[in-house]
Design an enzyme around this catalytic site. Structure first.
Site, PDB file in Angstrom:
ATOM      1  N   LYS A  13       0.852  -0.682  -0.221  1.00 53.29           N
ATOM      2  CA  LYS A  13       0.079  -0.132   0.326  1.00 53.29           C
ATOM      3  C   LYS A  13       0.746   1.276  -0.437  1.00 53.29           C
ATOM      4  CE  LYS A  13      -2.390  -0.715   3.652  1.00 53.29           C
ATOM      5  NZ  LYS A  13      -1.568  -1.453   4.673  1.00 53.29           N
ATOM      6  N   ARG A  88      -9.757   0.745   8.311  1.00 49.91           N
ATOM      7  CA  ARG A  88      -9.653  -0.427   8.810  1.00 49.91           C
ATOM      8  C   ARG A  88     -10.306  -1.349   9.691  1.00 49.91           C
ATOM      9  NH1 ARG A  88      -3.530   1.135   8.622  1.00 49.91           N
ATOM     10  NH2 ARG A  88      -2.436  -1.003   9.269  1.00 49.91           N
ATOM     11  N   ARG A 127      12.089  -5.268   6.179  1.00 51.05           N
ATOM     12  CA  ARG A 127      11.492  -4.542   5.883  1.00 51.05           C
ATOM     13  C   ARG A 127      12.117  -3.135   6.797  1.00 51.05           C
ATOM     14  NH1 ARG A 127       5.483  -1.866   5.375  1.00 51.05           N
ATOM     15  NH2 ARG A 127       5.260  -1.667   7.875  1.00 51.05           N
ATOM     16  N   ARG A 160      10.875  -1.287  11.855  1.00 54.55           N
ATOM     17  CA  ARG A 160       9.471  -0.520  13.193  1.00 54.55           C
ATOM     18  C   ARG A 160       9.859  -1.829  13.673  1.00 54.55           C
ATOM     19  NH1 ARG A 160       5.005   0.823   9.066  1.00 54.55           N
ATOM     20  NH2 ARG A 160       3.604  -0.478  11.044  1.00 54.55           N
ATOM     21  N   ARG A 171      -0.372  -8.513  13.679  1.00 51.03           N
ATOM     22  CA  ARG A 171      -1.178  -8.083  13.201  1.00 51.03           C
ATOM     23  C   ARG A 171      -2.175  -8.626  11.610  1.00 51.03           C
ATOM     24  NH1 ARG A 171       4.023  -4.485  11.110  1.00 51.03           N
ATOM     25  NH2 ARG A 171       2.857  -3.101   9.911  1.00 51.03           N
TER      26      ARG A 171
HETATM   27  P1  AMP Z   1       0.569   0.802   9.711  1.00 50.50           P
HETATM   28  O1  AMP Z   1       1.462   1.934   9.076  1.00 50.50           O
HETATM   29  O2  AMP Z   1      -0.085   1.172   7.865  1.00 50.50           O
HETATM   30  O3  AMP Z   1       0.746  -0.485   9.345  1.00 50.50           O
HETATM   31  O4  AMP Z   1       0.322   1.490  11.300  1.00 50.50           O
HETATM   32  C1  AMP Z   1       1.140   0.706  11.700  1.00 50.50           C
HETATM   33  C2  AMP Z   1      -0.135   0.811  12.752  1.00 50.50           C
HETATM   34  O5  AMP Z   1      -0.576   1.831  12.974  1.00 50.50           O
HETATM   35  C3  AMP Z   1      -1.197  -0.037  12.938  1.00 50.50           C
HETATM   36  O6  AMP Z   1      -0.322  -1.789  13.433  1.00 50.50           O
HETATM   37  C4  AMP Z   1      -2.153   0.491  14.181  1.00 50.50           C
HETATM   38  O7  AMP Z   1      -1.820   0.384  15.316  1.00 50.50           O
HETATM   39  C5  AMP Z   1      -2.291   1.382  13.601  1.00 50.50           C
HETATM   40  N1  AMP Z   1      -2.797   2.626  12.583  1.00 50.50           N
HETATM   41  C6  AMP Z   1      -2.749   2.766  11.427  1.00 50.50           C
HETATM   42  N2  AMP Z   1      -4.071   3.237  10.701  1.00 50.50           N
HETATM   43  C7  AMP Z   1      -5.033   2.304  11.751  1.00 50.50           C
HETATM   44  C8  AMP Z   1      -6.033   3.110  11.127  1.00 50.50           C
HETATM   45  N3  AMP Z   1      -6.547   3.051  10.260  1.00 50.50           N
HETATM   46  N4  AMP Z   1      -7.304   2.135  12.396  1.00 50.50           N
HETATM   47  C9  AMP Z   1      -6.335   2.227  13.479  1.00 50.50           C
HETATM   48  N5  AMP Z   1      -4.877   2.127  13.890  1.00 50.50           N
HETATM   49  C10 AMP Z   1      -3.805   2.061  13.227  1.00 50.50           C
END
Ligand code: AMP
Length: 219
Positions: A13, A88, A127, A160, A171
């Protein structure tokens, strides 16, 4: 043009957002990046989000939706938005429809990139992110060679915390339980486009652009 990327973590993404935003002049809104920004500035929202993020869980809907509303109101959204990692949950998806409707917009397409779990684990566990230029690399398949922005020399690369193996599995479980139902949600609205996500970055971008060419932009 308002488009959504709903795929699993590590399905491409963020990478595809990078490719598209320049090509199409879209604003990239990645809720994960926004939360990480709050974390690094230690804002009250960052403090509330930290525990959820560390455990690989979702931040509660209300906090997430308010953050997106604030982001949309920043006034820099030109010809449209790529929502990356938002919504999400079904609650977030309903809220996004309302947020856009209030601003006279609607969702044009929602994309899912099909990638196997084994490939997701391979991608996320290798990553590497750069704190300075914010680009994403992979220790084997996309190693740091030179800075795409010419502003660092690879000295700011880090993994990360939530890309560690046990958190990756949590996740993926959260994705299957809370986010995967969105595929049916958008399919029922006739907005879902499934694309193979395991080709090269260029191949996936090409398929994405071909699908976007079918959107009719009102004059
Ligand atoms: P990402 O970088 O998109 O993998 O997001 C990292 C973390 O941020 C996720 O594992 C969640 O803890 C939080 N997060 C990101 N986007 C959302 C969302 N739309 N709703 C809830 N938590 C989010």
């Amino acid at each position: 043009m308002y488009i959504i990327f709903v795929g699993q973590p590590g399905s491409g993404k963020g990478t595809q957002s990078e490719q598209l935003k320049e090509k199409m002049g879209l604003t990239h809104i990645a809720t994960g990046d926004l939360f990480r920004e709050h974390l690094s500035k230690n804002t009250p929202l960052g403090q509330q989000a930290r525990g959820f993020m560390d455990r690989g869980e979702l931040v509660p809907d209300e906090l997430t939706i308010n953050m997106v509303r604030d982001r949309l109101d920043r006034g820099d959204v030109g010809s449209g938005v790529i929502f990356d990692g938002f919504p999400r949950t079904i609650g977030q998806a309903d809220a996004l429809i309302a947020l856009l409707a209030e601003r006279g917009h609607k969702i044009d397409m929602a994309f899912n990139f099909n990638v196997t779990d084994a490939e997701i684990v391979r991608r996320l566990s290798g990553r590497l992110m750069c704190r300075k230029c914010a680009h994403v690399f992979h220790k084997d398949s996309n190693p740091y060679l030179a800075c795409p922005e010419n502003i660092c020399e690879g000295e700011y690369l880090y993994q990360r915390d939530d890309d560690k193996p046990e958190i990756i599995l949590s996740r993926l479980e959260v994705y299957n339980r809370l986010t995967k139902p969105l595929l049916q949600y958008y399919a029922q609205k006739g907005l879902l486009v499934n694309l193979p996500g395991e080709g090269s970055i260029e191949e996936v971008t090409k398929a994405l652009v071909a699908a976007l060419d079918r959107i009719e932009i009102p004059a």
